[in-house]
Design a protein around this motif. Structure first.
Motif, PDB file in Angstrom:
ATOM      1  N   ARG A 282       5.729 -52.800   2.563  1.00  0.00           N
ATOM      2  CA  ARG A 282       6.270 -51.559   3.133  1.00  0.00           C
ATOM      3  C   ARG A 282       5.722 -50.326   2.407  1.00  0.00           C
ATOM      4  O   ARG A 282       6.358 -49.285   2.328  1.00  0.00           O
ATOM      5  CB  ARG A 282       7.811 -51.573   3.090  1.00  0.00           C
ATOM      6  N   GLY A 283       4.515 -50.468   1.902  1.00  0.00           N
ATOM      7  CA  GLY A 283       3.948 -49.406   1.064  1.00  0.00           C
ATOM      8  C   GLY A 283       3.141 -48.360   1.802  1.00  0.00           C
ATOM      9  O   GLY A 283       2.515 -47.506   1.157  1.00  0.00           O
ATOM     10  N   GLY A 284       3.124 -48.403   3.143  1.00  0.00           N
ATOM     11  CA  GLY A 284       2.325 -47.408   3.849  1.00  0.00           C
ATOM     12  C   GLY A 284       2.792 -47.210   5.276  1.00  0.00           C
ATOM     13  O   GLY A 284       3.857 -47.702   5.684  1.00  0.00           O
ATOM     14  N   LEU A 285       1.989 -46.490   6.031  1.00  0.00           N
ATOM     15  CA  LEU A 285       2.306 -46.188   7.430  1.00  0.00           C
ATOM     16  C   LEU A 285       1.146 -46.602   8.319  1.00  0.00           C
ATOM     17  O   LEU A 285      -0.009 -46.599   7.889  1.00  0.00           O
ATOM     18  CB  LEU A 285       2.558 -44.677   7.598  1.00  0.00           C
ATOM     19  N   LYS A 286       1.468 -46.940   9.551  1.00  0.00           N
ATOM     20  CA  LYS A 286       0.446 -47.149  10.571  1.00  0.00           C
ATOM     21  C   LYS A 286       0.938 -46.533  11.870  1.00  0.00           C
ATOM     22  O   LYS A 286       2.156 -46.335  12.072  1.00  0.00           O
ATOM     23  CB  LYS A 286       0.149 -48.634  10.762  1.00  0.00           C
ATOM     24  N   LEU A 287       0.009 -46.221  12.755  1.00  0.00           N
ATOM     25  CA  LEU A 287       0.385 -45.631  14.039  1.00  0.00           C
ATOM     26  C   LEU A 287       1.155 -46.643  14.876  1.00  0.00           C
ATOM     27  O   LEU A 287       0.869 -47.848  14.851  1.00  0.00           O
ATOM     28  CB  LEU A 287      -0.861 -45.186  14.791  1.00  0.00           C
ATOM     29  N   ARG A 288       2.108 -46.162  15.628  1.00  0.00           N
ATOM     30  CA  ARG A 288       2.859 -47.033  16.517  1.00  0.00           C
ATOM     31  C   ARG A 288       1.940 -47.581  17.609  1.00  0.00           C
ATOM     32  O   ARG A 288       0.964 -46.942  17.998  1.00  0.00           O
ATOM     33  CB  ARG A 288       4.041 -46.266  17.134  1.00  0.00           C
ATOM     34  N   ARG A 289       2.307 -48.757  18.081  1.00  0.00           N
ATOM     35  CA  ARG A 289       1.469 -49.455  19.046  1.00  0.00           C
ATOM     36  C   ARG A 289       1.185 -48.597  20.286  1.00  0.00           C
ATOM     37  O   ARG A 289       0.072 -48.596  20.811  1.00  0.00           O
ATOM     38  CB  ARG A 289       2.165 -50.762  19.469  1.00  0.00           C
ATOM     39  N   GLU A 290       2.191 -47.861  20.741  1.00  0.00           N
ATOM     40  CA  GLU A 290       2.001 -47.055  21.952  1.00  0.00           C
ATOM     41  C   GLU A 290       1.051 -45.879  21.737  1.00  0.00           C
ATOM     42  O   GLU A 290       0.666 -45.206  22.698  1.00  0.00           O
ATOM     43  CB  GLU A 290       3.346 -46.552  22.477  1.00  0.00           C
ATOM     44  N   LEU A 291       0.676 -45.627  20.482  1.00  0.00           N
ATOM     45  CA  LEU A 291      -0.261 -44.543  20.184  1.00  0.00           C
ATOM     46  C   LEU A 291      -1.621 -45.102  19.736  1.00  0.00           C
ATOM     47  O   LEU A 291      -2.374 -44.434  19.028  1.00  0.00           O
ATOM     48  CB  LEU A 291       0.316 -43.632  19.092  1.00  0.00           C
ATOM     49  N   ALA A 292      -1.922 -46.308  20.177  1.00  0.00           N
ATOM     50  CA  ALA A 292      -3.159 -46.968  19.750  1.00  0.00           C
ATOM     51  C   ALA A 292      -4.405 -46.161  20.121  1.00  0.00           C
ATOM     52  O   ALA A 292      -5.439 -46.262  19.450  1.00  0.00           O
ATOM     53  CB  ALA A 292      -3.234 -48.367  20.361  1.00  0.00           C
ATOM     54  N   ASP A 293      -4.325 -45.367  21.172  1.00  0.00           N
ATOM     55  CA  ASP A 293      -5.490 -44.570  21.575  1.00  0.00           C
ATOM     56  C   ASP A 293      -5.873 -43.538  20.510  1.00  0.00           C
ATOM     57  O   ASP A 293      -6.977 -42.976  20.563  1.00  0.00           O
ATOM     58  CB  ASP A 293      -5.198 -43.834  22.887  1.00  0.00           C
ATOM     59  N   PHE A 294      -4.955 -43.283  19.557  1.00  0.00           N
ATOM     60  CA  PHE A 294      -5.242 -42.323  18.492  1.00  0.00           C
ATOM     61  C   PHE A 294      -5.560 -43.015  17.162  1.00  0.00           C
ATOM     62  O   PHE A 294      -5.650 -42.360  16.134  1.00  0.00           O
ATOM     63  CB  PHE A 294      -4.055 -41.368  18.310  1.00  0.00           C
ATOM     64  N   ASP A 295      -5.704 -44.322  17.202  1.00  0.00           N
ATOM     65  CA  ASP A 295      -5.978 -45.100  15.990  1.00  0.00           C
ATOM     66  C   ASP A 295      -7.485 -45.331  15.877  1.00  0.00           C
ATOM     67  O   ASP A 295      -8.078 -46.048  16.699  1.00  0.00           O
ATOM     68  CB  ASP A 295      -5.231 -46.439  16.066  1.00  0.00           C
TER      69      ASP A 295
END
Length: 386
Positions: A282-295
């Motif tokens: 739990r040491g970081g962040l990732k984009l939510r799946r629904e925002l994959a177009d911005f990943d």
């Protein structure tokens, strides 16, 4: 400057140091986990004001420094694509990677741009629809809201050429990883004031109770830091392990709810690797799946497998508080701001950079000229040079 100057007044600082010395009766080891505090400690020679039995050690408080080598390598590869513009903060430009730093990559023709805000990167994307603009999003919880805002803005503008290479990390899980180490020697923490300005203090009580360590939210001026240290020592001497806020002028218990809500809309918590610490649950962040177009890792391809650290660089030990920068044989010799072996020597929050800049004695050991304390700060708080 009413929130700054009173916290730099030499007489108030000396009084706080005197009461701290009267409070401390035994050896203690305290860690700060914020590069801004590390630089303030070095700049004002605050550890010269501490009792000999009290040891301050520097933790992984520099988000640029804990960005894994393979993520930096990925940023370099992306920037070399002919249709990609890579934007990032200035700190990241000089961090060495497998292909040199991003400045060197830019010299080879990559379109690498320094921005002051992710919103600048969104504007670059809007103005250049023929280019894919990637923002290299690095930072603690402090900068995550601005990255989240950039995604929401890009979505509102219906930009299809903007993405994030996410390297945001969370401080509290890293503190727990350090505390859980069998050979941990840290007995109390100064929590990062700017992180708590966003996140509040809700994550810390459980941590303090589980590991029996005082955690004191602390600011960045000399008086802030001494009052934070004094509170940690007071608790240690009394056998307490509580969470206390000594940065009340900026930090509220629930942080900044609007900023936290925006981060939650865009990011989710993830297990990530920290340079020098390894995997942090739990040491970081990732984009939510629904925002994959911005990943950027989905748009332009995934990050490569973990890469080894340079063997000559002992940054991992520095980031764990196991080694002072001046104890590294390369410090000031092979490793300087002009020829860095690792990120802590070039990041504005790096511990090695702090020692090189503000501790002339340390720099002199590497063959560099010395300056007096008063020349560095104008305050001459300690009255002696290191």
């Amino acid at each position: 400057m009413k929130y700054v100057e009173p916290f730099r007044e030499p007489e108030r600082v000396r009084r706080a140091a005197a009461t701290l010395a009267a409070t401390c009766t035994r050896p203690w080891k305290i860690m700060e986990v914020c590069g801004g505090q590390t630089h303030a400690i070095a700049r004002y020679a605050i550890d010269d004001l501490l009792p000999d039995s009290l040891k301050l050690v520097h933790g992984p408080g520099c988000p640029v420094c804990v960005t894994p080598v393979e993520v930096i390598a990925h940023a370099q590869l992306l920037s070399l694509k002919p249709d990609v513009t890579l934007c990032t903060f200035g700190d990241m430009l000089r961090v060495p990677g497998p292909g040199g730093d991003l400045v060197a990559v830019r010299a080879r023709g990559a379109d690498v741009r320094l921005v002051l805000s992710p919103l600048d990167a969104v504007e670059i994307a809007r103005a250049n629809p023929e280019r894919q603009v990637v923002f290299f999003a690095v930072g603690f919880e402090t900068t995550a809201p601005s990255s989240a805002l950039s995604v929401e803005l890009a979505r509102r503008l219906e930009l299809s050429n903007y993405s994030l290479l996410v390297a945001h990390v969370r401080v509290a899980p890293a503190m727990e990883l350090l505390l859980s180490a069998p050979d941990n020697e840290v007995q109390g923490f100064l929590a990062a004031g700017h992180v708590c300005t966003i996140e509040g203090t809700s994550e810390y009580p459980a941590l303090a109770a589980r590991y029996r360590v005082p955690i004191v939210v602390t600011g960045f001026e000399p008086l802030d830091i001494l009052l934070g240290v004094r509170e940690v020592v007071r608790q240690l001497e009394a056998g307490q392990a509580d969470v206390t806020n000594r940065y009340e002028r900026a930090v509220k218990p629930d942080g900044n709810p609007l900023a936290r809500a925006m981060v939650d809309r865009v990011f989710e918590v993830a297990d990530v690797a920290w340079r020098g610490l390894g995997p942090v649950k739990r040491g970081g962040l990732k984009l939510r799946r629904e925002l994959a177009d911005f990943d950027a890792t989905r748009v332009h391809g995934p990050i490569a497998a973990p890469m080894p650290e340079p063997t000559a660089c002992r940054a991992a030990e520095v980031l764990r508080g196991r080694l002072e920068p001046i104890e590294c044989q390369a410090f000031g010799r092979q490793c300087t701001p002009e020829t860095p072996l690792g990120a802590p020597m070039v990041s504005t929050e790096g511990a090695c950079a702090a020692y090189f800049r503000f501790r002339p004695g340390a720099a002199r050991a590497g063959g560099r000229p010395a300056r007096a304390v008063a020349d560095r700060t104008g305050l001459d708080l300690a009255g002696k040079a290191r």
